[in-house]
Structures are given as C-alpha cells and as structure tokens.
Scaffold this motif. Sequence first.
Motif, PDB file in Angstrom:
ATOM      1  N   ARG A 100      -3.598 -11.330  27.451  1.00 57.14           N
ATOM      2  CA  ARG A 100      -3.040 -12.056  28.584  1.00 57.14           C
ATOM      3  C   ARG A 100      -1.752 -12.721  28.151  1.00 57.14           C
ATOM      4  NH1 ARG A 100      -3.804 -17.310  31.228  1.00 57.14           N
ATOM      5  NH2 ARG A 100      -5.184 -17.967  29.540  1.00 57.14           N
ATOM      6  N   LEU A 101      -0.720 -12.583  28.966  1.00 58.57           N
ATOM      7  CA  LEU A 101       0.554 -13.229  28.732  1.00 58.57           C
ATOM      8  C   LEU A 101       0.858 -14.150  29.906  1.00 58.57           C
ATOM      9  CD1 LEU A 101       2.766 -10.222  27.533  1.00 58.57           C
ATOM     10  CD2 LEU A 101       1.829 -12.052  26.104  1.00 58.57           C
ATOM     11  N   LEU A 117       9.619  -5.752  37.631  1.00 62.96           N
ATOM     12  CA  LEU A 117       9.128  -5.896  36.261  1.00 62.96           C
ATOM     13  C   LEU A 117       7.608  -5.845  36.217  1.00 62.96           C
ATOM     14  CD1 LEU A 117       9.333  -6.551  33.257  1.00 62.96           C
ATOM     15  CD2 LEU A 117       9.625  -8.968  33.868  1.00 62.96           C
ATOM     16  N   LEU A 118       6.948  -6.609  37.089  1.00 66.55           N
ATOM     17  CA  LEU A 118       5.482  -6.646  37.078  1.00 66.55           C
ATOM     18  C   LEU A 118       4.901  -5.278  37.447  1.00 66.55           C
ATOM     19  CD1 LEU A 118       4.825 -10.121  38.733  1.00 66.55           C
ATOM     20  CD2 LEU A 118       4.740  -9.540  36.309  1.00 66.55           C
ATOM     21  N   GLY A 119       5.516  -4.602  38.419  1.00 65.46           N
ATOM     22  CA  GLY A 119       5.026  -3.286  38.818  1.00 65.46           C
ATOM     23  C   GLY A 119       5.186  -2.260  37.712  1.00 65.46           C
ATOM     24  N   ASP A 150       4.147 -17.813  27.266  1.00 66.81           N
ATOM     25  CA  ASP A 150       4.446 -16.922  26.148  1.00 66.81           C
ATOM     26  C   ASP A 150       5.830 -16.295  26.276  1.00 66.81           C
ATOM     27  OD1 ASP A 150       1.714 -16.977  24.937  1.00 66.81           O
ATOM     28  OD2 ASP A 150       1.179 -16.072  26.861  1.00 66.81           O
ATOM     29  N   VAL A 151       6.326 -16.201  27.498  1.00 66.99           N
ATOM     30  CA  VAL A 151       7.582 -15.522  27.786  1.00 66.99           C
ATOM     31  C   VAL A 151       8.110 -16.123  29.083  1.00 66.99           C
ATOM     32  CG1 VAL A 151       6.347 -13.667  29.007  1.00 66.99           C
ATOM     33  CG2 VAL A 151       8.645 -13.225  28.107  1.00 66.99           C
ATOM     34  N   ALA A 152       9.425 -16.032  29.315  1.00 68.31           N
ATOM     35  CA  ALA A 152       9.999 -16.651  30.510  1.00 68.31           C
ATOM     36  C   ALA A 152      11.202 -15.859  30.981  1.00 68.31           C
ATOM     37  CB  ALA A 152      10.410 -18.093  30.222  1.00 68.31           C
ATOM     38  N   ALA A 278       5.954  -7.642  23.159  1.00 66.52           N
ATOM     39  CA  ALA A 278       6.964  -6.627  22.834  1.00 66.52           C
ATOM     40  C   ALA A 278       6.987  -5.540  23.906  1.00 66.52           C
ATOM     41  CB  ALA A 278       6.682  -6.034  21.462  1.00 66.52           C
ATOM     42  N   GLY A 279       5.818  -5.151  24.403  1.00 64.71           N
ATOM     43  CA  GLY A 279       5.764  -4.135  25.446  1.00 64.71           C
ATOM     44  C   GLY A 279       6.391  -4.613  26.743  1.00 64.71           C
ATOM     45  N   LEU A 280       6.166  -5.880  27.101  1.00 71.98           N
ATOM     46  CA  LEU A 280       6.764  -6.430  28.315  1.00 71.98           C
ATOM     47  C   LEU A 280       8.286  -6.478  28.192  1.00 71.98           C
ATOM     48  CD1 LEU A 280       6.364  -7.804  31.085  1.00 71.98           C
ATOM     49  CD2 LEU A 280       6.274  -9.992  29.858  1.00 71.98           C
TER      50      LEU A 280
END
Length: 287
Positions: A100-101, A117-119, A150-152, A278-280
Amino acid sequence: MDALETRELRYFVAVAEELHFGRAAERLGMAQPPLSRAIQQLERRLGVALLKRNRRGVLLTGAGEVLLHEGRAALDAATAAARRTRRAAGADAPGGPRNRLVLAVKAAAAHELLQKLLGAYAAEPDAAEIEVLPSGMCEQEEMLRDGRADVALMHTPFNTLAGFDSEALMTEGQIAVLPSGHPLAARKALSLAEISDIPDLPHARWPRHGVYPPGPGPEIHDQTQLAQLIALGRTMAVFPESARSWLWAEHTAVPLTDAPPVVTHIAWPAHSRSLALAGLVRTATRL
C-alpha cells in the motif's frame, strides 16, 4: 557525548516554537520547572547556549536556530519511520493488502493527470493499493517528511522539493479564479500586479506549516469552503490551469499573463527503497 534523545528534541522544539516556557509546558502536558531543567541539562551536555532568556520569554541563539531546524527534521524522521513500519506490518498481516502506498495530492490540482496516473498504474501486474490523501496548499511536503505519505504530487514554485527525489510530469500556466459577477472576471487576461491588491476581493489564505500568513483574506480550511467563498464574492485564489476542472458556474478563470509556470512533480523521500514506489514513479514518467 553527542547523541540526543527524542524526548530532549521534542522538549526543545516546543520551547523554540513557542518562545515561552509556560506555553511550551502546557503544549507538552507537563509542569514548567522540569521542562526548564531539561533544557538547561541539554545546554550543559552540548556545551552551548540554545536560548536567551528574559522576563517576557526566550529568544533563540544561532546554535538554537540550528538545533530547531535539525530537531524538527529528526523528529519527522522518527515519526515517519514509525508510520511506514506500521504500514509495512499491515501488508504482512494475514488478509492485508500486499502493498500500500499513500499518495498526497493538493486538493483541486491536476485532476486529469491524477486520474490517468491511477488508471495506468492499476493496470500494472504488481500494482500496490494506492490511498489518495488530499491535502492543503503546501502540506504535501510535511506529509512526506513525517511519514503520513509515501509519495506526493507537488507543484513548484508553490512547493519546495528540497530533500526529496522527484520527476517533472507536466508544466502549465496559472489562472485567477474570481467570482463570475466581479468586474475583473470579464477580462480576457490579467497580470499579477492587477490582482495583488483588490480592496473588495482579498486573496484566500492557506496555512503553511500550520500557520496562516497575515492578510485580510479569509483563512481557508478545504476546497469546498474556498469554492463557496469565491462564489459568494468574498475572496479569490490563484491556481494552476488544471484547476478549471473543479470550477463552479459561479466562478470565472482568467489567465495570468506574467505568472511563472507551474510544474507538477512526483516526489518521494530520497532514501526510499520501495519497489512499489519505484513502479508508480515509472508509470508516472511514462505518462
């Protein structure tokens, strides 16, 4: 001995931010005398004066300014470690999500980019679960530093990327969002000077690090409140061009000809080793 305890840093940061022992003790939920003794012991151990004391309160010395900056960062890092560890433990638990991120995004910005991005990421074979966490104008930085995220998605020049790794995703202009009935709403374009001081339409004020900047405009708590106040003719705001997607019929967006471009970045802590993250990031840069 140079090692500092988390408790000592928490005590000092409270005093340094309040600049008053009584208020700091109340904030910490403790009596003032033991707090004063703890700060004195910290100064003796470090061999430096951190505070200048007077009858009205305290002032920071140069060394105190340094410890305030470093202490905040250290406390954020400790909090972030605890939060991210708990998230990792949840992923390990039976029946929990594999990964989970938490993605922090500024409310009202770059909706189309976020949807794409989410799709696209959800279609990846090993995609993690993404929790989208809307935030205020500049809260994404704090959320990354203290582990709430974790990311923004961050936006320069509004956000600072100092201390983070990042990739630029898109660049766009800026708009002034005005009440539709205001005389300036009929203009095809405006300059920053023209909107800098409108007596009947003060700028909305967003908090930064929990503090609202001075000014006559209303204090903004969330996007819905802001939208209502603009529609009522009580305030105006400046946003990236992509904010057009959430405007109401009572709003008008006017391009700002001389405003600096806004660059949307995906940003993450520089020390992160998360494969899911990294994948995101790879997916975001492909878009």
